[in-house]
Design an enzyme around this catalytic site. Sequence first.
Site, PDB file in Angstrom:
ATOM      1  NE  ARG A 258      -3.784  -2.305   2.196  1.00 51.20           N
ATOM      2  CZ  ARG A 258      -4.706  -2.636   3.082  1.00 51.20           C
ATOM      3  NH1 ARG A 258      -4.928  -1.838   4.107  1.00 51.20           N
ATOM      4  NH2 ARG A 258      -5.403  -3.744   2.944  1.00 51.20           N
ATOM      5  NE  ARG A 273      -1.529   5.448   8.817  1.00 49.94           N
ATOM      6  CZ  ARG A 273      -2.849   5.373   8.702  1.00 49.94           C
ATOM      7  NH1 ARG A 273      -3.384   5.010   7.546  1.00 49.94           N
ATOM      8  NH2 ARG A 273      -3.634   5.663   9.705  1.00 49.94           N
ATOM      9  CD  GLU A 345      -8.644  -1.445  10.246  1.00 49.00           C
ATOM     10  OE1 GLU A 345      -8.500  -2.301   9.356  1.00 49.00           O
ATOM     11  OE2 GLU A 345      -8.760  -0.228  10.017  1.00 49.00           O
ATOM     12  CB  SER A 348     -11.650  -4.584   8.100  1.00 48.60           C
ATOM     13  OG  SER A 348     -11.328  -3.357   8.697  1.00 48.60           O
ATOM     14  NE  ARG A 385      -2.227  -1.321  11.439  1.00 48.01           N
ATOM     15  CZ  ARG A 385      -3.061  -0.349  11.055  1.00 48.01           C
ATOM     16  NH1 ARG A 385      -4.211  -0.175  11.690  1.00 48.01           N
ATOM     17  NH2 ARG A 385      -2.761   0.429  10.040  1.00 48.01           N
TER      18      ARG A 385
END
Length: 421
Positions: A258, A273, A345, A348, A385
Amino acid sequence: MIDLRALRENPDVARASQIARGADPAAVDRVLSTDLERRAAVAAADSMRAEQKAFGRTVGQASKEERPALLERGKDLAAQVRAAEAAANTANDALVAAHKAMPNVVQEGAPSGGEQDFVVLEHVGTPPVLDFTPKDHLEIGEGLKAIDTERGAKVSGARFYFLRGVGARLQWAMLNLAMSKAIANGFVPMIPPVLVKPESMDGTGFLGEHNDEVYRLANDDLFLVGTSEVPLAAYHADEILDLTDGPIRYAGWSTCFRREAGSYGKDTRGIIRVHQFEKIEMFSYCRPQDAADEHQRLLGYEREMLDAIEVPYRIIDVAAGDLGTSAARKFDCEAWVPTQQTYRELTSTSNCTTFQARRLSVRYRDEDGRPQIAATLNGTLATTRWLVAILENHQQADGSVRVPEALRPGLGGLEVLEPAL
């Protein structure tokens, strides 16, 4: 794409969805108007072709004297048909563009609003009370010689890192545990390609508003995936599935990429991140009427994994404006991070209803044998993460880290990760 027939029959549902997302409800009217224009253009082209066909029969029956004039008329008709077909193609392209620009219709019950308007559904576990000043995951990881962001930046640039020693082993233990749980629950393990064609990326809704998040190899016209959801969704493109025995479930293990565009200055420390990470992604194909139950099932699997790593977490119902293009409903699980004194987070799970499958032409046969559009869902079962939550929640005063019991077999029975000398 959303169901065009449903949009025609009840446009107010789509308008309400747009408002809930904080998006422009006029997008619905743009789709409807381009749809009308396309239908009119197609009808005009059909009419011109019918006229040309009928005229062709007239030419065949004409006398020698009448034929030259009729042939000229035939040329004019042929030009008019080409123009009508071109107009129909242009109108169709306009409809496709307007249709693709519409995000999925938000599921009833999802909260309205933006990123901060989520609803907390449940808290699980209690944040640890530490009788010492906690270290963040990077300081702990450096003490264990498990994470090296300095050399990651030297080799590849900002937001890259090396996992080494027990850091690499901890990630493998976590991902192997996740894959084992997925297999035990009937998922087919998959190692998918991480470079995909534009139609695969577009079919899952990751181009358009997410375009700046994606790495593109221009010379090859391929994209690096940010999640194995993309290749797993495209795996059955243009196919008719057999869903007689229930959902088809895959668990993809892949490296993900990403660009993190728009996150300048956010979470620059450590591995929260980053540009590259590992992930186990669940992906389901099912009948649309089964999608809500399947969504809860995926959330349940995520809960099992979070319980296994023994971290406190909360489950939130993500607000409509933070759903992303493809999702109609999304639940996040957020773990407590002691040094930030907040939840972040970790997972998801999204119900994409028929949005992706319609774009990719993934169908199944109903009870009458007729092809219908399938529903797709996805959910994270473990990712890099998670190391942040594991290291911070299980840290001890001397810089060591207690290993959650479920991860110990994958670490050769290690119960504690000791700081390196």
